[in-house]
Design an enzyme around this catalytic site. Structure first.
Site, PDB file in Angstrom:
ATOM      1  N   PRO A  52      61.731  34.844  11.240  1.00 12.98           N
ATOM      2  CA  PRO A  52      61.847  36.148  10.875  1.00 12.98           C
ATOM      3  C   PRO A  52      63.478  36.568  10.987  1.00 12.98           C
ATOM      4  O   PRO A  52      63.681  37.412  11.705  1.00 12.98           O
ATOM      5  CB  PRO A  52      60.953  37.087  11.806  1.00 12.98           C
ATOM      6  CG  PRO A  52      60.938  36.152  13.109  1.00 12.98           C
ATOM      7  CD  PRO A  52      61.150  34.735  12.561  1.00 12.98           C
ATOM      8  N   CYS A  53      64.268  36.041  10.330  1.00 12.41           N
ATOM      9  CA  CYS A  53      65.751  36.273  10.279  1.00 12.41           C
ATOM     10  C   CYS A  53      66.124  37.983   9.892  1.00 12.41           C
ATOM     11  O   CYS A  53      66.794  38.394  10.340  1.00 12.41           O
ATOM     12  CB  CYS A  53      66.513  35.728   9.115  1.00 12.41           C
ATOM     13  SG  CYS A  53      66.249  33.741   9.273  1.00 12.41           S
TER      14      CYS A  53
END
Length: 105
Positions: A52-53
Site C-alpha cells: 500500500p504505497c
DNA sequence: TAGATGACTAATA
DNA sequence: CTATTAGCCATCT
C-alpha cells in the site's frame, strides 16, 4: 533482495486509516538512515497489489511527488477512502493518522 | 567496476 | 526559519 523485503513486510502491515513515513519504516526495519532505500523500494514497487504505497508519505505528511500507481490523484483518493483527510496544502494530519506500530504490536 | 541517482531524514551551522 | 552534509542501499549508465 535484502533490505527491500524488510520494507515490504513493514509497509504491508500498515492498517487502513493510517499512514507511515519513510523514516519511520526505516527505523522499524533497523536502518534509521535508510529512508532513501525505503523510497526506492516503493518506487520499484514490485507488488502493487500487496504494498500500500499510498499509505507511505514523507516526514511532512505530504505526498512524495513521484507516485508510481497512477498519479497522486489515486493516492489521495485511496487515502480519503480510508477516512484520511487532507489539509488545504494537501498534507495529512500525522498527529491523527500516523501509524503507531508499537501500539499495534 | 566505478560513479551517479533516487518516493528521505537527521544533524549541524 | 533555511542551507548544507552525511548516511543508507539498490539500480542505471
Amino acid at each position: 533482495m535484502g533490505y527491500f523485503d524488510d520494507v515490504y513486510e513493514v509497509v504491508k502491515k500498515i492498517p487502513e486509516g493510517k499512514v507511515a513515513t519513510y523514516g519511520q519504516i526505516a527505523r522499524i526495519t533497523g536502518r534509521p538512515r535508510s529512508a532513501r532505500v525505503v523510497g526506492w523500494a516503493l518506487h520499484v514497487n514490485p507488488y502493487p497489489g500487496t504494498i500500500p504505497c499510498h499509505r507511505v508519505v514523507n516526514r511532512k505528511g505530504e505526498l512524495s511527488g513521484s507516485f508510481a500507481f497512477g498519479g497522486m490523484e489515486s493516492q489521495r483518493y485511496l487515502l480519503e477512502k480510508e477516512r484520511i483527510k487532507f489539509s488545504k496544502e494537501g498534507k495529512i494530519d500525522l498527529k491523527k493518522y500516523l501509524w503507531c506500530p508499537k501500539a499495534e504490536e
